[in-house]
Write an enzyme that holds these catalytic residues in place. Structure first.
Site, PDB file in Angstrom:
ATOM      1  CB  ILE A  28      -0.949  -0.007   1.221  1.00  0.00           C
ATOM      2  CG1 ILE A  28      -1.922  -1.195   1.138  1.00  0.00           C
ATOM      3  CG2 ILE A  28      -1.719   1.302   1.325  1.00  0.00           C
ATOM      4  CD1 ILE A  28      -2.720  -1.454   2.413  1.00  0.00           C
ATOM      5  CB  SER A  77      -5.972   2.115  11.762  1.00  0.00           C
ATOM      6  OG  SER A  77      -6.433   1.227  12.732  1.00  0.00           O
ATOM      7  CG  ASP A  96      14.396  -1.394  12.184  1.00  0.00           C
ATOM      8  OD1 ASP A  96      13.176  -1.243  12.420  1.00  0.00           O
ATOM      9  OD2 ASP A  96      15.030  -2.407  12.515  1.00  0.00           O
ATOM     10  NE  ARG A 112      10.170  -4.854  -3.220  1.00  0.00           N
ATOM     11  CZ  ARG A 112       9.306  -5.737  -2.720  1.00  0.00           C
ATOM     12  NH1 ARG A 112       9.762  -6.863  -2.188  1.00  0.00           N
ATOM     13  NH2 ARG A 112       8.011  -5.523  -2.752  1.00  0.00           N
ATOM     14  CE1 TYR A 157      -1.290  -5.054  11.494  1.00  0.00           C
ATOM     15  CE2 TYR A 157      -3.535  -5.921  11.395  1.00  0.00           C
ATOM     16  CZ  TYR A 157      -2.513  -5.164  10.835  1.00  0.00           C
ATOM     17  OH  TYR A 157      -2.714  -4.518   9.646  1.00  0.00           O
ATOM     18  CE  LYS A 208      -1.672  -1.558  11.492  1.00  0.00           C
ATOM     19  NZ  LYS A 208      -0.944  -0.515  10.751  1.00  0.00           N
ATOM     20  CB  VAL A 226      -4.954  -4.423   0.556  1.00  0.00           C
ATOM     21  CG1 VAL A 226      -4.409  -3.865  -0.747  1.00  0.00           C
ATOM     22  CG2 VAL A 226      -6.020  -3.495   1.138  1.00  0.00           C
TER      23      VAL A 226
HETATM   24  N1  NAP Z   1      -2.754  -5.573   3.275  1.00  0.00           N
HETATM   25  C1  NAP Z   1      -3.827  -5.479   4.047  1.00  0.00           C
HETATM   26  O1  NAP Z   1      -4.836  -6.173   3.819  1.00  0.00           O
HETATM   27  C2  NAP Z   1      -3.866  -4.529   5.209  1.00  0.00           C
HETATM   28  C3  NAP Z   1      -5.035  -4.503   5.974  1.00  0.00           C
HETATM   29  C4  NAP Z   1      -5.105  -3.627   7.044  1.00  0.00           C
HETATM   30  C5  NAP Z   1      -4.042  -2.781   7.319  1.00  0.00           C
HETATM   31  N2  NAP Z   1      -2.911  -2.839   6.569  1.00  0.00           N
HETATM   32  C6  NAP Z   1      -1.819  -1.958   6.927  1.00  0.00           C
HETATM   33  O2  NAP Z   1      -1.322  -1.318   5.787  1.00  0.00           O
HETATM   34  C7  NAP Z   1       0.040  -0.971   5.989  1.00  0.00           C
HETATM   35  C8  NAP Z   1       0.854  -1.403   4.778  1.00  0.00           C
HETATM   36  O3  NAP Z   1       0.860  -2.811   4.731  1.00  0.00           O
HETATM   37  P1  NAP Z   1       0.879  -3.626   3.361  1.00  0.00           P
HETATM   38  O4  NAP Z   1      -0.337  -4.442   3.329  1.00  0.00           O
HETATM   39  O5  NAP Z   1       1.184  -2.739   2.230  1.00  0.00           O
HETATM   40  O6  NAP Z   1       2.057  -4.662   3.644  1.00  0.00           O
HETATM   41  P2  NAP Z   1       3.599  -4.677   3.202  1.00  0.00           P
HETATM   42  O7  NAP Z   1       3.723  -4.736   1.736  1.00  0.00           O
HETATM   43  O8  NAP Z   1       4.214  -5.758   4.028  1.00  0.00           O
HETATM   44  O9  NAP Z   1       4.119  -3.254   3.682  1.00  0.00           O
HETATM   45  C9  NAP Z   1       4.584  -3.005   4.967  1.00  0.00           C
HETATM   46  C10 NAP Z   1       5.582  -1.877   4.881  1.00  0.00           C
HETATM   47  O10 NAP Z   1       6.054  -1.569   6.203  1.00  0.00           O
HETATM   48  C11 NAP Z   1       7.459  -1.519   6.175  1.00  0.00           C
HETATM   49  N3  NAP Z   1       8.008  -1.887   7.470  1.00  0.00           N
HETATM   50  C12 NAP Z   1       7.761  -2.992   8.214  1.00  0.00           C
HETATM   51  N4  NAP Z   1       8.522  -3.006   9.310  1.00  0.00           N
HETATM   52  C13 NAP Z   1       9.271  -1.877   9.274  1.00  0.00           C
HETATM   53  C14 NAP Z   1      10.269  -1.331  10.118  1.00  0.00           C
HETATM   54  N5  NAP Z   1      10.678  -1.951  11.238  1.00  0.00           N
HETATM   55  N6  NAP Z   1      10.833  -0.163   9.773  1.00  0.00           N
HETATM   56  C15 NAP Z   1      10.469   0.480   8.636  1.00  0.00           C
HETATM   57  N7  NAP Z   1       9.530   0.020   7.802  1.00  0.00           N
HETATM   58  C16 NAP Z   1       8.945  -1.158   8.113  1.00  0.00           C
HETATM   59  C17 NAP Z   1       7.870  -2.517   5.102  1.00  0.00           C
HETATM   60  O11 NAP Z   1       9.129  -2.198   4.578  1.00  0.00           O
HETATM   61  P3  NAP Z   1      10.519  -2.961   4.870  1.00  0.00           P
HETATM   62  O12 NAP Z   1      10.203  -4.403   5.054  1.00  0.00           O
HETATM   63  O13 NAP Z   1      11.322  -2.656   3.646  1.00  0.00           O
HETATM   64  O14 NAP Z   1      11.058  -2.301   6.105  1.00  0.00           O
HETATM   65  C18 NAP Z   1       6.790  -2.262   4.050  1.00  0.00           C
HETATM   66  O15 NAP Z   1       7.168  -1.176   3.246  1.00  0.00           O
HETATM   67  C19 NAP Z   1       0.469  -1.657   7.292  1.00  0.00           C
HETATM   68  O16 NAP Z   1       0.433  -0.737   8.362  1.00  0.00           O
HETATM   69  C20 NAP Z   1      -0.609  -2.696   7.489  1.00  0.00           C
HETATM   70  O17 NAP Z   1      -0.791  -3.034   8.849  1.00  0.00           O
HETATM   71  C21 NAP Z   1      -2.801  -3.690   5.517  1.00  0.00           C
END
Ligand code: NAP
Length: 271
Positions: A19, A142, A64, A43, A156, A160, A189
């Site tokens: 996202i 969130s 980080d 990335r 989690y 959130k 997503v």
């Molecule tokens: N996908 C869904 O269905 C969904 C649903 C509800 C909420 N969300 C929320 O949407 C947001 C984005 O998630 P996503 O679905 O796009 O998943 P994702 O592709 O895994 O993205 C997560 C992002 O957070 C970064 N991240 C994780 N740990 C980190 C750290 N210690 N320091 C800095 N960056 C960090 C990751 O980058 P690096 O690994 O490169 O650090 C990555 O860019 C998250 O907050 C997630 O909880 C997603």
């Protein structure tokens, strides 16, 4: 939405995938200069290249966000190199899905550090600069896990929920300041969040939408100045349905998990 965010400086955490990467590119395409941060440089570089096609002054920072010092450095770097931050998108997050009987305190603290403490710290670092200008936007990502008490996601969901509640109280404090707050509640997503190591399988039950679909809804919500953005929108009805009958909703969720466990998937308690 070409031109919608013309001249805005947007900082997106978790901009290396999913996202966050999609949002960064969408804001750049809509006229913003974008700064992205995460841990994976390769990335980030790929995302930055796509952003720079629209907004050549866009930047990346490897950080980080579990480390409070790195959060402070990111705030300082973004202010210095972008010349300010008009829109902060606190999007980085980790799930650590597991049944509560297999949850340990260190994991809870890690989840809180990344999903709650780091966005709050980054917000507090950038807020004085927004207040000085009398304008700004904080977009906190969130999850529907917060209002819907997702099974196997207690740490989690709590992190959130904390982020959402912090955001809403902050919105009241800032009501007349010119700084607006948006809380985003994604449902499911299609991102790497569901294939990360050290997580139970996702319980599922709802069809995933694409990153592009989610990003379009979020960017539209931010442009409209929405306080809450559910992605997709029908999750808002689920949340208000639960609020009207919490025991009934939780009993239904438990039955759903039982059925999934019987079918061999989901986050079951240890044998
Ligand atoms: N996908 C869904 O269905 C969904 C649903 C509800 C909420 N969300 C929320 O949407 C947001 C984005 O998630 P996503 O679905 O796009 O998943 P994702 O592709 O895994 O993205 C997560 C992002 O957070 C970064 N991240 C994780 N740990 C980190 C750290 N210690 N320091 C800095 N960056 C960090 C990751 O980058 P690096 O690994 O490169 O650090 C990555 O860019 C998250 O907050 C997630 O909880 C997603």
């Amino acid at each position: 939405m070409p031109g919608t965010f013309e001249g805005a400086r947007v900082l997106v955490t978790g901009g290396s995938s999913g996202i966050g990467a999609g949002l960064a590119e969408a804001f750049a395409a809509a006229g913003a200069t974008v700064g992205i941060a995460a841990r994976r440089r390769d990335r980030l570089e790929a995302v930055l290249e796509r952003c720079r096609a629209h907004a050549p002054a866009s930047r990346l920072w490897v950080a980080d966000l579990a480390d409070p010092g790195a959060v402070d450095r990111l705030a300082a770097d973004a202010l210095a190199e972008l010349g300010g931050v008009d829109i902060l998108v606190n999007n980085a997050g980790i799930p650590k899905r597991r049944h509560v009987t297999r949850l340990d305190p260190a994991t809870v603290e890690t989840v809180m550090a990344i999903n709650y403490l780091s966005p709050v710290r980054l917000t507090l670092a950038l807020l004085p600069h927004m207040l000085e200008r009398g304008s700004g936007r904080v977009v906190n990502v969130s999850s529907v896990a917060a209002p819907l008490s997702s099974p196997g996601e207690s740490a989690y969901a709590a992190s959130k929920a904390a982020l959402a509640v912090f955001s809403e109280s902050m919105a009241v404090d800032l009501w007349d300041s010119g700084i607006k707050v948006t809380v985003v509640y994604p449902g499911v997503v299609d991102t790497e969040l569901f294939t990360l190591p050290d997580n139970d399988p996702f319980t599922g039950g709802v069809e995933a939408i694409s990153v592009d679909e989610a990003v379009a809804v979020i960017v539209e919500g931010v442009a409209a100045g929405a306080l809450s953005v559910y992605v997709p929108g029908f999750f808002a009805e689920f949340a208000s349905g639960k609020a009207q009958d919490v025991p009934g909703f939780l009993a239904g969720a438990a039955e759903f998990v039982r059925q999934r466990a019987a079918a061999g998937s989901g986050s079951e308690p240890p044998a």
